[in-house]
Design a protein around this motif. Sequence first.
Motif, short mmCIF file in Angstrom:
data_model
loop_
_atom_site.label_atom_id
_atom_site.label_comp_id
_atom_site.label_asym_id
_atom_site.label_seq_id
_atom_site.Cartn_x
_atom_site.Cartn_y
_atom_site.Cartn_z
N ILE A 2 79.46 72.52 31.45
CA ILE A 2 79.25 71.72 32.66
C ILE A 2 77.76 71.58 32.94
O ILE A 2 77.26 70.50 33.26
CB ILE A 2 79.99 72.34 33.84
CG1 ILE A 2 81.51 72.20 33.64
CG2 ILE A 2 79.58 71.68 35.16
CD1 ILE A 2 82.34 72.97 34.63
N ALA A 3 77.02 72.68 32.79
CA ALA A 3 75.57 72.62 33.01
C ALA A 3 74.89 71.70 32.01
O ALA A 3 73.94 70.97 32.35
CB ALA A 3 74.97 74.02 32.93
N ALA A 4 75.37 71.72 30.77
CA ALA A 4 74.75 70.91 29.72
C ALA A 4 75.18 69.45 29.76
O ALA A 4 74.42 68.56 29.38
CB ALA A 4 75.10 71.51 28.35
N GLY A 5 76.41 69.20 30.21
CA GLY A 5 76.97 67.85 30.09
C GLY A 5 76.93 67.01 31.34
O GLY A 5 77.03 65.78 31.27
N VAL A 53 78.45 67.89 38.48
CA VAL A 53 78.65 69.33 38.28
C VAL A 53 79.73 69.84 39.22
O VAL A 53 80.65 70.55 38.80
CB VAL A 53 77.33 70.10 38.53
CG1 VAL A 53 77.58 71.61 38.54
CG2 VAL A 53 76.30 69.75 37.47
N ARG A 54 79.64 69.47 40.49
CA ARG A 54 80.64 69.92 41.45
C ARG A 54 82.03 69.41 41.10
O ARG A 54 83.01 70.15 41.18
CB ARG A 54 80.24 69.47 42.86
CG ARG A 54 79.06 70.23 43.44
CD ARG A 54 78.98 70.06 44.95
NE ARG A 54 78.68 68.68 45.30
CZ ARG A 54 77.46 68.22 45.57
NH1 ARG A 54 76.43 69.05 45.52
NH2 ARG A 54 77.27 66.96 45.90
N ALA A 55 82.11 68.13 40.73
CA ALA A 55 83.41 67.55 40.40
C ALA A 55 84.00 68.20 39.15
O ALA A 55 85.20 68.50 39.10
CB ALA A 55 83.27 66.04 40.18
N ALA A 56 83.16 68.42 38.15
CA ALA A 56 83.64 69.04 36.91
C ALA A 56 84.12 70.46 37.15
O ALA A 56 85.14 70.89 36.61
CB ALA A 56 82.55 69.01 35.85
N ALA A 115 86.90 71.49 31.34
CA ALA A 115 85.52 71.08 31.62
C ALA A 115 85.18 69.80 30.87
O ALA A 115 84.57 68.88 31.43
CB ALA A 115 84.56 72.20 31.23
N MET A 116 85.57 69.71 29.61
CA MET A 116 85.29 68.51 28.82
C MET A 116 86.03 67.31 29.38
O MET A 116 85.47 66.20 29.48
CB MET A 116 85.66 68.74 27.36
CG MET A 116 85.36 67.57 26.44
SD MET A 116 83.59 67.25 26.21
CE MET A 116 83.21 68.49 24.94
N GLY A 121 78.90 68.55 23.25
CA GLY A 121 78.98 69.74 22.41
C GLY A 121 77.63 70.17 21.87
O GLY A 121 77.32 71.37 21.83
N ALA A 122 76.81 69.19 21.48
CA ALA A 122 75.48 69.52 20.96
C ALA A 122 74.61 70.15 22.03
O ALA A 122 73.91 71.15 21.78
CB ALA A 122 74.82 68.26 20.40
N TRP A 123 74.65 69.61 23.23
CA TRP A 123 73.87 70.18 24.32
C TRP A 123 74.41 71.54 24.73
O TRP A 123 73.65 72.45 25.10
CB TRP A 123 73.84 69.23 25.52
CG TRP A 123 72.82 68.14 25.37
CD1 TRP A 123 73.05 66.81 25.17
CD2 TRP A 123 71.39 68.31 25.38
NE1 TRP A 123 71.85 66.14 25.07
CE2 TRP A 123 70.83 67.03 25.19
CE3 TRP A 123 70.55 69.41 25.53
CZ2 TRP A 123 69.44 66.83 25.15
CZ3 TRP A 123 69.17 69.22 25.48
CH2 TRP A 123 68.64 67.95 25.30
#
Length: 327
Positions: A232-235, A242-245, A267-268, A303-305
């Motif tokens: 979540i932090a990365a994407g 962030v809050r919604a995820a 999360a994804m 995924g990379a992030w």
Amino acid sequence: MAPGADAGGQVELIGADALGPAAVLAAALMLDLTVGEPPALLHPVVWMGRIAGSARDRAPLDGTPALVAGAVLAVALPLSVFALGAAALRTVDAVPVLHFILATVLLWTTFSVRLLDREVAGLEAHLASGDIDAARAHLPRLCSRDPGELDASELAGAGISSLAENTCDSYVAPWLWYAVLGVPGALAYRAVNTLDAVVGYRGRLERFGKASARLDDLLNFVPARLSAVIMIAAGARVRDAVRAAWRVTLRDAGKTPRPNGGWPMAAMAALLGVALTKPDVYSLGDGGRAPETKDLAEARRIGAWTATFAAGLAIVFALFRGQFHAS
């Protein structure tokens, strides 16, 4: 002499004990990204899989004997792998360069960032070209779901789900157990995860594989939740996302049959704005938009992030918290 101080009383910014394990992780990650997987003949995980498969083929599958045999295997293989890894590293303790090389190579075998992305990219390429048959043939490289009747959207969803779930298994969990127990700990985690992949199924293997499955659940409990937080932090590109995820993740993570996979998958799903579903099993995410081929590319970016953030956290943990054990 106080930790972090040299003989002259000057404080070191980074202690040698922390720098070594961090350098091992950085070097192992570079090997993964540039070389990929080690040769199968030399890959410890391949040998773990062969041992697990051989035990499965010879073990009782019914009643108490199956439970006992499965429990013995679930404990014996990881402990043996841990002990062998520790013993191998001890043999080169006197030669720091050899110790570094061996630790790096062994750690390299316990995780995979490049291979996971490459397999998802392969599925994406088949779907983008409209070759459904090739996409169906490719899916078993990512997950055990039967691809025979899946359409393009369902194939994309299965690929996204597998990418998300394997964020934990493929690198976050091995790196975390490396932080806790060094290279032997990462090897032992991979042994447990391999056992779960080989015998941790419902059906005829359920009794024999129960201990392996439960131990895998235990070892992934923290890494799965950490994977969701990092993802979540990365994407998430804005604070509201962030809050919604996080809201969707907390709501949906428990919908999967096992206690861990739902965390990174939910999360994804939230980050992509899609519904990740497995008929009669779970549905994760807000709204009803079905996954599309283009979502695979975005999932790979996330995924990379996620891998980048996770590796950075692991290295910082080694450098400044001093919690990595000796490799």
